[in-house]
Write an enzyme that holds these catalytic residues in place. Sequence first.
Site, PDB file in Angstrom:
ATOM      1  N   SER A   1       3.277  -2.145  10.480  1.00  0.00           N
ATOM      2  CA  SER A   1       4.727  -2.244  10.694  1.00  0.00           C
ATOM      3  C   SER A   1       5.325  -3.588  10.266  1.00  0.00           C
ATOM      4  CB  SER A   1       5.080  -1.904  12.148  1.00  0.00           C
ATOM      5  OG  SER A   1       4.694  -0.567  12.439  1.00  0.00           O
TER       6      SER A   1
ATOM      7  N   ASN B   1       0.867  -1.181   0.000  1.00  0.00           N
ATOM      8  CA  ASN B   1       0.000   0.000   0.000  1.00  0.00           C
ATOM      9  C   ASN B   1       0.903   1.229   0.000  1.00  0.00           C
ATOM     10  OD1 ASN B   1      -1.851   2.008   0.361  1.00  0.00           O
ATOM     11  ND2 ASN B   1      -2.500   1.378   2.416  1.00  0.00           N
ATOM     12  N   TRP B   2       1.014   1.838  -1.168  1.00  0.00           N
ATOM     13  CA  TRP B   2       1.909   2.998  -1.272  1.00  0.00           C
ATOM     14  C   TRP B   2       1.334   4.235  -0.595  1.00  0.00           C
ATOM     15  CZ3 TRP B   2       3.953   3.133  -7.067  1.00  0.00           C
ATOM     16  CH2 TRP B   2       4.698   1.966  -7.307  1.00  0.00           C
ATOM     17  N   LYS B   3       0.043   4.216  -0.273  1.00  0.00           N
ATOM     18  CA  LYS B   3      -0.614   5.400   0.301  1.00  0.00           C
ATOM     19  C   LYS B   3      -0.345   6.608  -0.601  1.00  0.00           C
ATOM     20  CE  LYS B   3      -0.352   3.211   4.804  1.00  0.00           C
ATOM     21  NZ  LYS B   3      -0.263   3.332   6.246  1.00  0.00           N
TER      22      LYS B   3
ATOM     23  N   GLU C   1      -5.658  -4.650  10.523  1.00  0.00           N
ATOM     24  CA  GLU C   1      -4.589  -3.680  10.758  1.00  0.00           C
ATOM     25  C   GLU C   1      -4.867  -2.916  12.049  1.00  0.00           C
ATOM     26  OE1 GLU C   1      -2.523  -2.515   6.815  1.00  0.00           O
ATOM     27  OE2 GLU C   1      -4.306  -1.273   6.979  1.00  0.00           O
TER      28      GLU C   1
ATOM     29  N   HIS D   1      -9.668   1.405   4.753  1.00  0.00           N
ATOM     30  CA  HIS D   1      -8.405   1.561   5.476  1.00  0.00           C
ATOM     31  C   HIS D   1      -8.642   2.500   6.663  1.00  0.00           C
ATOM     32  CE1 HIS D   1      -4.314   2.614   6.477  1.00  0.00           C
ATOM     33  NE2 HIS D   1      -3.936   1.533   5.806  1.00  0.00           N
TER      34      HIS D   1
ATOM     35  N   GLY E   1       2.424   2.321  10.937  1.00  0.00           N
ATOM     36  CA  GLY E   1       3.397   3.407  10.801  1.00  0.00           C
ATOM     37  C   GLY E   1       4.114   3.755  12.095  1.00  0.00           C
TER      38      GLY E   1
ATOM     39  N   GLY F   1       4.915   1.352   4.841  1.00  0.00           N
ATOM     40  CA  GLY F   1       6.268   1.899   4.726  1.00  0.00           C
ATOM     41  C   GLY F   1       7.267   0.969   4.057  1.00  0.00           C
TER      42      GLY F   1
ATOM     43  N   GLU G   1      -7.030   4.860   7.773  1.00  0.00           N
ATOM     44  CA  GLU G   1      -6.796   6.282   7.462  1.00  0.00           C
ATOM     45  C   GLU G   1      -8.017   6.881   6.761  1.00  0.00           C
ATOM     46  OE1 GLU G   1      -3.112   5.533   5.443  1.00  0.00           O
ATOM     47  OE2 GLU G   1      -2.214   4.963   7.361  1.00  0.00           O
TER      48      GLU G   1
HETATM   49  P1  13P Z   1       2.843   0.411   7.816  1.00  0.00           P
HETATM   50  O1  13P Z   1       3.317  -0.869   7.188  1.00  0.00           O
HETATM   51  O2  13P Z   1       3.614   1.613   7.357  1.00  0.00           O
HETATM   52  O3  13P Z   1       2.738   0.304   9.308  1.00  0.00           O
HETATM   53  O4  13P Z   1       1.355   0.650   7.271  1.00  0.00           O
HETATM   54  C1  13P Z   1       0.439  -0.390   7.342  1.00  0.00           C
HETATM   55  C2  13P Z   1      -0.727  -0.029   6.523  1.00  0.00           C
HETATM   56  O5  13P Z   1      -1.469   0.868   6.858  1.00  0.00           O
HETATM   57  C3  13P Z   1      -0.938  -0.756   5.273  1.00  0.00           C
HETATM   58  O6  13P Z   1      -2.200  -0.504   4.746  1.00  0.00           O
END
Ligand code: 13P
Length: 253
Positions: A215, A9-11, A169, A97, A175, A237, A99
Amino acid sequence: MRKQIAAANWKMNKTLTEGTTLLNEILSADFNLTENQELLFAIPFPYLINTSSMIEGKENMFIAAQNCHHKVSGAYTGEVSVSMLSSIGIKYCLVGHSERREYFAESNQTLAEKVNLCLAENIKPVFCCGESLSIRDSGNQNEYVGNQLNESLFHLSEEKISNVIIAYEPIWAIGTGRTASAEQAQEMHAHLRSVLATKYGNDVANNISILYGGSVKGANAAEIFSMPDVDGGLVGGASLVAGEFVQVIKGLK
Ligand code: 13P
């Protein structure tokens, strides 16, 4: 056996040039996928077409959208509909997600609408769920996450839910560098599978892939993925660094 999936997931990261370089580095790395393993790349909207052409003809690799709108079409300036995604050949889409839930106020009911639209267009939703730290600290995480499934997914038929991928998640692990332990992940995944089994029966529940996210990186992927109910990961990440994501891929069962 259930599909084992490494999902990037590049966000909201990477320009087109940076993203294509990253994807090229991953695609040219030395790894083999078994018949049972898949890679997903959840890419920003503007690059979906370019990156789809980069993986054309590659077995078990798919480009995913990170979001879609919950209405079919209309006056929703700036939004992207499921049929738009379908019209460019997208087969997977992240839904819900944390977020999106937090910053864009997406409710379980809205997410149910997104799931329905995706499935109607033969797009597999990667349905994200997970609890905040305060819910974890209060000990109510199983009930909370079970309810996210109940309110967004449990109206689906057996056939429809079989096309859903679940990503657990925990928000406190996203993150933060603070991953859930393999045991904590397994405990929640087993709980979610039992909730699915109660509603849909063991056969359906045992065929739904449940990914862990939060993470995940090269160094911890294999241990987390080795848990019996963890079917791979959704990676933020560490998916932005080719070497890290390749290690994650190599950690798949
Ligand atoms: P991280 O791997 O950066 O913790 O993010 C997880 C995530 O939100 C994947 O969708």
